[in-house]
Design a protein around this motif. Structure first.
Motif, PDB file in Angstrom:
ATOM      1  N   ARG A 177      58.507  -4.087 -14.958  1.00 36.48           N
ATOM      2  CA  ARG A 177      58.693  -2.636 -14.902  1.00 36.48           C
ATOM      3  C   ARG A 177      58.441  -1.744 -14.091  1.00 36.48           C
ATOM      4  O   ARG A 177      58.267  -0.582 -14.029  1.00 36.48           O
ATOM      5  N   SER A 195      60.691   1.375 -14.087  1.00 34.05           N
ATOM      6  CA  SER A 195      60.230   2.892 -14.812  1.00 34.05           C
ATOM      7  C   SER A 195      59.281   4.153 -14.374  1.00 34.05           C
ATOM      8  O   SER A 195      59.020   4.507 -14.642  1.00 34.05           O
ATOM      9  N   TYR A 196      58.002   3.286 -13.683  1.00 34.32           N
ATOM     10  CA  TYR A 196      56.747   3.694 -13.729  1.00 34.32           C
ATOM     11  C   TYR A 196      56.686   3.923 -12.309  1.00 34.32           C
ATOM     12  O   TYR A 196      55.601   5.116 -11.431  1.00 34.32           O
TER      13      TYR A 196
END
Length: 751
Positions: free
Chosen positions: A671, A675-676
């Motif tokens: 992720r 996501s980050y």
């Protein structure tokens, strides 16, 4: 007979009109009276009185030139004529003309009275040389014995020049003292910080059983300026209530101001809320005090209450409120106040305008800041500095252009102008600015020289920065020494750091902190604590940076007892002063010393947590074997809106590695980009390879290594091989031929 009777009635009517207009003087009323005086002619038995009266009326409405013309045209003059015009010039600050008229008066044979000399002595521009001569004349003519007027004026003059001893001697020599005299002396002692003498004089005045006035309380309250004076202030407050002066707005304002200066803001607010009468000064005092006590939101609330109460805000009100908006950093609030300043016609005022420029500049709205700057009618150096500082953080060329424009228009830059430009100047601009500071005489200014050194260091011109050490025949100022010592420390020159700071006669807390940091950096942990003991002995109060260095040393030594002692000293000193950064270091120190419970306790007590706080706790939990708790805190951090950065992800992946949380660790790794928005670096790959290899997933670890966008380093191969050997899979699981040589090269490292 009829004609003479008619004229007499006109004269009588003129005198009545002059007397009636005395209470409410205005230019509109004075001019007709002047015309009537000319028409009617001189009054029998009082030929000079109407002219003296008209001169006084003109002076009271600010028409000094008209008053002087009338004085010059007077057919006859007396002492009152001269007293009136001399006092007028004194009041308007034209001491030269006042003294000329005084000489003319004496030359014409008029004997000066106490009002003549009192008027002259009241002149703000009168110097001590002429004052002493006038004092001699007062004594020679025995005017001290007439009444207290001239003596009181002399006290005021000595007070303005800070001649307290001379004022005391004059006061003691005065045979006649009025309440105004006593009040003047109280005010003089108060404004010059002689609190005990002020209180002693006030007690003496009380013993005389003289009826006190507002000025008596205002004078004595003006002397209380710090916490130790608060007890005296409270005693005077009780007396104010007892004597019924708590309904006098000037006394109330002095009380509020006293509590503010004596650092009792809560009591000041309480008084402000309780008093039955408030004016614009009351509101300004409390708004400014609340704004300075780091409660800008409360200052804005008070401003709104002030507007609702019907009190019109003044220049000082807007300056305090705009500064509060600057502290809050919320542009919408500042724009609302800006609209209020326009409505009240204060946008062109230099103080309000400068505050607006500073507000918009700090909110990164430079165009708006420039518009406010252009609106200022008469700019000053502060206005220019506010705009230059705003541009210096964004565009160095514009800030330098503004400095040039400032010089072109005849404004003289001060040390703050140069420091604002220097903070963002480039190498070429820096040398030109250095030359300008020399030409304008600011080279030896501590403030400017410190910014010059910092700017040279920022631009990588360390040799130029260090020239300040060799070029100066005199010891460097403390600030400049600290900056250069910081350069030495960061470049690992421990001995040079100590050598430079040892030359300082009075090192400040920054100097001590640099030496402590140098000891810590070079692993002289024992010396760091010895220095701290010495620092304590010479009464240098440690600050947050001191404690950060000491806690870092304790973390390096993994010495829990020493770290706990430092924490105890922080609590004893004043733990409320410790900011988020210090608490983050405390969490890290306790974690590295194995006291996870203490780290969690500090974290839970913190009210202001940032991403570093969460990262420190996750790291502590992970390194001490609390992998599931670390992962739980990471998820809690995400729910609270904190977006993890590369360091936070290293901390949580390390926790997964130590706790064997393969599935969770791989989910986080996958992720990272999606996501980050964090691109995996070598440290992230090291955590994942170590996690997979140590827990029997060597094939997956090999795939991760093969997918890396850069060559794996020795640590990754060592982790991979160590994991394979622990699982006994070095021979069982094939490795691609292209990596065989690298594997063989690192087997020895794994051993």
């Amino acid at each position: 007979m009829y004609f003479h009777g008619h004229v007499f009635k006109h004269h009588e009517r003129l005198l009545q009109l002059l007397q009636a207009c005395k209470t409410l003087p205005s230019l509109r009323r004075t001019k007709p009276l002047h015309a009537l005086t000319i028409t009617v002619g001189s009054v029998p038995n009082q030929p000079i009185f109407p002219y003296n009266n008209i001169i006084s009326r003109y002076v009271s409405v600010g028409e000094l030139l008209v008053a002087r013309k009338l004085f010059d045209k007077m057919p006859q003059r007396n002492v009152v004529s001269y007293n009136t015009i001399i006092s007028a010039y004194s009041r308007f600050g034209d001491v030269e003309e006042a003294l000329n008229l005084f000489s003319e008066m004496r030359g014409r044979g008029f004997r000066p009275t106490q009002f003549t000399l009192g008027g002259l002595l009241s002149c703000m521009a009168l110097d001590l040389y002429h004052s002493v001569q006038l004092q001699g004349l007062v004594i020679k003519n025995g005017l001290f014995d007439a009444d207290a007027f001239v003596g009181t004026a002399l006290l005021g003059l000595f007070g303005r020049h800070g001649c307290v001893e001379e004022a005391v001697l004059a006061f003691e020599d005065m045979p006649l003292k009025s309440l105004v005299t006593w009040n003047s002396m109280l005010s003089l002692f108060g404004h010059n910080g002689f609190v005990e003498k002020c209180m002693s004089l006030f007690r003496e005045l009380m013993r005389m059983e003289t009826a006190l006035s507002e000025s008596s309380f205002v004078g004595v309250l003006s002397g209380f300026s710090c916490k130790k004076d608060l007890e005296y202030g409270e005693q005077i407050h009780c007396l104010v209530i007892k004597k019924g002066f708590d309904y006098e707005v000037y006394v109330v304002n002095s009380l509020i101001n006293m509590y503010v200066k004596c650092t009792s803001i809560c009591l000041a607010e309480k008084i402000f809320e309780m008093v039955p009468i408030q004016d614009v000064v009351s509101w300004n005092t409390i708004i400014a005090a609340v704004a300075k006590s780091e409660r800008p939101g409360k200052a804005l609330e008070l401003f709104l209450d002030m507007c609702i109460s019907g009190i019109l805000p003044s220049q000082a009100t807007f300056v305090s409120v705009i500064n509060s908006c600057t502290s809050l950093g919320i542009s919408m609030y500042g724009e609302f106040i800006h609209a209020k300043t326009i409505r009240n016609s204060f946008e062109s005022d230099v103080y309000v305008g400068s505050a607006l420029v500073d507000f918009y500049a700090k909110c990164d709205k430079l165009e708006d800041a420039h518009c406010c700057f252009d609106e200022i009618y008469e700019k000053n150096v502060v206005s220019w500095n506010a705009l230059i500082l705003g541009y210096s953080t964004k565009c160095s060329s514009t800030s330098i252009y503004l400095l040039q424009e400032m010089l072109r228009l005849g404004y003289r830059p001060n040390e703050f102008s140069f420091s604002a430009v220097l903070r963002s100047s480039l190498a070429l601009e820096l040398r030109q600015l250095h030359g300008l500071t020399i030409r304008m005489g600011y080279l030896n200014n501590e403030y400017v020289s410190s910014y010059l050194v910092t700017s040279y260091a920022k631009n990588g011109l360390l040799s130029d920065a260090l020239i300040f050490v060799t070029a100066s025949n005199n010891p460097l100022p403390v600030v400049s020494s600290n900056i250069i010592a910081g350069i030495y420390n960061r470049s690992g020159q421990y001995n040079e750091t100590l050598k430079l700071l040892s030359l300082l006669e009075e090192p400040d807390i920054v100097s001590w902190n640099i030496v402590l940091a140098a000891c810590a950096r070079n692993n002289y942990q024992k010396e760091a604590f010895e220095l701290f003991k010495h620092m304590h002995m010479v009464h240098i109060r440690p600050d947050n940076y001191t404690f950060v260095t000491l806690l870092s040393v304790c973390a390096k030594l993994c010495n829990l007892a020493l770290g706990s002692s430092v924490h105890g000293l922080m609590i004893k000193t004043d733990f409320n002063r410790c900011d988020t950064f210090v608490c983050n270091v405390l969490i890290d120190m306790y974690g590295k010393c194995g006291s996870v419970e203490s780290s969690v306790k500090i974290f839970d007590k913190m009210t202001n947590r940032n991403l570093i706080t969460w990262t420190a706790l996750i790291s502590v939990l992970g390194l001490n074997g609390y992998a599931h708790e670390a992962l739980g805190r990471f998820r809690e951090m995400e729910l609270l809106g904190f977006k993890p950065d590369r360091i936070a992800l290293i901390a949580v992946l390390t926790a997964c590695k130590h706790g064997g949380l393969v599935k969770e660790g791989m989910e986080l790794f996958e992720r990272m980009r999606r996501s980050y928005g964090v691109e995996p670096e070598m440290d992230h790959y090291h955590c994942v390879v170590d996690l997979l290899a140590n827990y029997g997933h060597s094939r997956e670890a090999e795939k991760i290594i093969a997918s890396m966008p850069f060559p794996p380093d020795a640590i990754i191969w060592r982790s991979f091989l160590a994991g394979c050997m622990r699982q006994g899979t070095t021979k069982d699981q094939p490795v691609g031929h292209e990596n065989l040589d690298q594997h063989n090269r690192y087997i020895s490292l794994g051993d």
